[in-house]
Write an enzyme that holds these catalytic residues in place. Structure first.
Site, PDB file in Angstrom:
ATOM      1  CG  ASP A   1      -2.296  -0.493   0.944  1.00 47.54           C
ATOM      2  OD1 ASP A   1      -2.778  -0.306  -0.186  1.00 47.54           O
ATOM      3  OD2 ASP A   1      -2.910  -1.094   1.846  1.00 47.54           O
TER       4      ASP A   1
ATOM      5  NE  ARG B   1      -4.982  -1.958  -4.269  1.00 49.45           N
ATOM      6  CZ  ARG B   1      -4.595  -2.504  -3.113  1.00 49.45           C
ATOM      7  NH1 ARG B   1      -4.156  -1.744  -2.135  1.00 49.45           N
ATOM      8  NH2 ARG B   1      -4.614  -3.814  -2.953  1.00 49.45           N
TER       9      ARG B   1
END
Length: 327
Positions: A145, A202
């Site tokens: 992330d 992402r």
């Protein structure tokens, strides 16, 4: 929306950094009830119930064990242990796949020790490897992330190290950062490049309050940056993960995919648990890969506050629940 972004959003995000407000929120039963819209539970068993439901509706999943800004090595090791337990639970489902993997874990390097005063980046890398190794055996993807802009260089350095041994490791790039277009070019690996296949990326808009010196702050500018970055990823040999609930972005994806010869297994949509569930189902029913980002754990406050700050509808939902509770 403009007033929300310029006035309400900074106030909400500031509340996310206040320990006193966090402790008060965690004691309120109504807060915990509403949190379940976005965070299905605190244990592996809780989140595996959600995994079952999502997989039954033909959606893919990415699980995040909540926690960040760890300041001691023991807590970082406890985070690793939680991920190992989760991966073991995944492995019992027998869903490993050679192509798009239906099961994924999302990790934050700050939860793995990145911010520790001595050798934090090295410790986070070691802990990330300790997660990637069993994930590889179980056929589970790992995505690293993004956090605030001060961690970006360190995070991408760790990702590059991980991809030497685990070339399927993905990472998150935030379109509101002015640097992200160049980062997309670095990770996209244009067709024919000798450096191998591009990374799984992402691409999200960004959830942290960042200064104008490093980030676009106008909504239209952020959307424009997102679409330019997505164009780079679609044109390369990376695996774009379109992490957005924005109808403008979602509607632009099919044309970008056609223009770049991308089939349904060359990219995926990603949305958050509890947000636009009907749209998630629609995209999945049309044969698209749709992955749902599902957080779990006791450290839900920071994540929850960022969700309230993302969309006026989320904040309205929370305030309506508070008002109904007081009647």
């Amino acid at each position: 929306m403009g007033v929300f972004r310029s006035v309400a959003r900074p106030v909400i995000l500031a509340a996310g950094r206040q320990d006193g407000l966090r402790r008060a929120a965690e004691r309120l039963p109504v807060t915990r009830e509403v949190v379940h819209r976005f965070v299905p539970g605190e244990s592996v068993a809780d989140v595996m119930d959600s995994v079952e439901q999502l997989r039954n509706s033909h959606r893919l999943v990415s699980i995040d064990y909540l926690g960040e800004d760890v300041t001691d090595r023991e807590t970082a090791e406890a985070t690793v242990a939680a991920y190992l337990q989760l991966i073991e639970a995944f492995s019992t489902r027998g869903e490993a796949a050679a192509g798009v993997r239906p099961l994924e874990v999302s990790i934050k390097l700050s939860a793995l020790g990145q911010a520790l005063p001595r050798d934090g980046e090295k410790i986070a890398l070691e802990n990330a490897r300790a997660i990637c190794e069993p994930a590889q055996r179980a056929g589970v993807w790992v995505t690293v992330d993004a956090e605030d802009h001060t961690t970006t260089d360190s995070t991408l350095s760790v990702v590059r190290e991980l991809r030497v041994d685990f070339d399927w490791v993905g990472t998150v790039l935030q379109a509101y950062l002015k640097r992200t277009h160049a980062d997309c070019q670095d990770f996209a690996a244009p067709p024919g490049a000798t450096s191998g296949r591009g990374a799984r990326i992402r691409l999200c808009k960004g959830a942290y309050e960042e200064p104008a010196s490093v980030a676009h702050r106008d909504s239209a500018a952020i959307t424009d940056s997102y679409l330019r970055c997505l164009t780079v990823l679609m044109a390369g040999s990376s695996y774009p993960m379109v992490a957005s609930h924005d109808p403008e972005i979602i509607s632009a994806v099919p044309a970008l995919a056609r223009e770049n010869g991308c089939g349904v297994d060359d990219f995926e949509y990603q949305m958050l648990y509890g947000i636009r569930d009907g749209e998630q189902r629609r995209l999945a029913d049309e044969g698209n890969n749709v992955r749902v980002y599902v957080p779990f754990g006791t450290q839900w406050y920071g994540y929850f506050v960022r969700r309230l700050a993302e969309r006026p509808a989320n904040l309205t939902f929370f305030l309506r629940a508070l008002a109904e509770r007081r009647r």
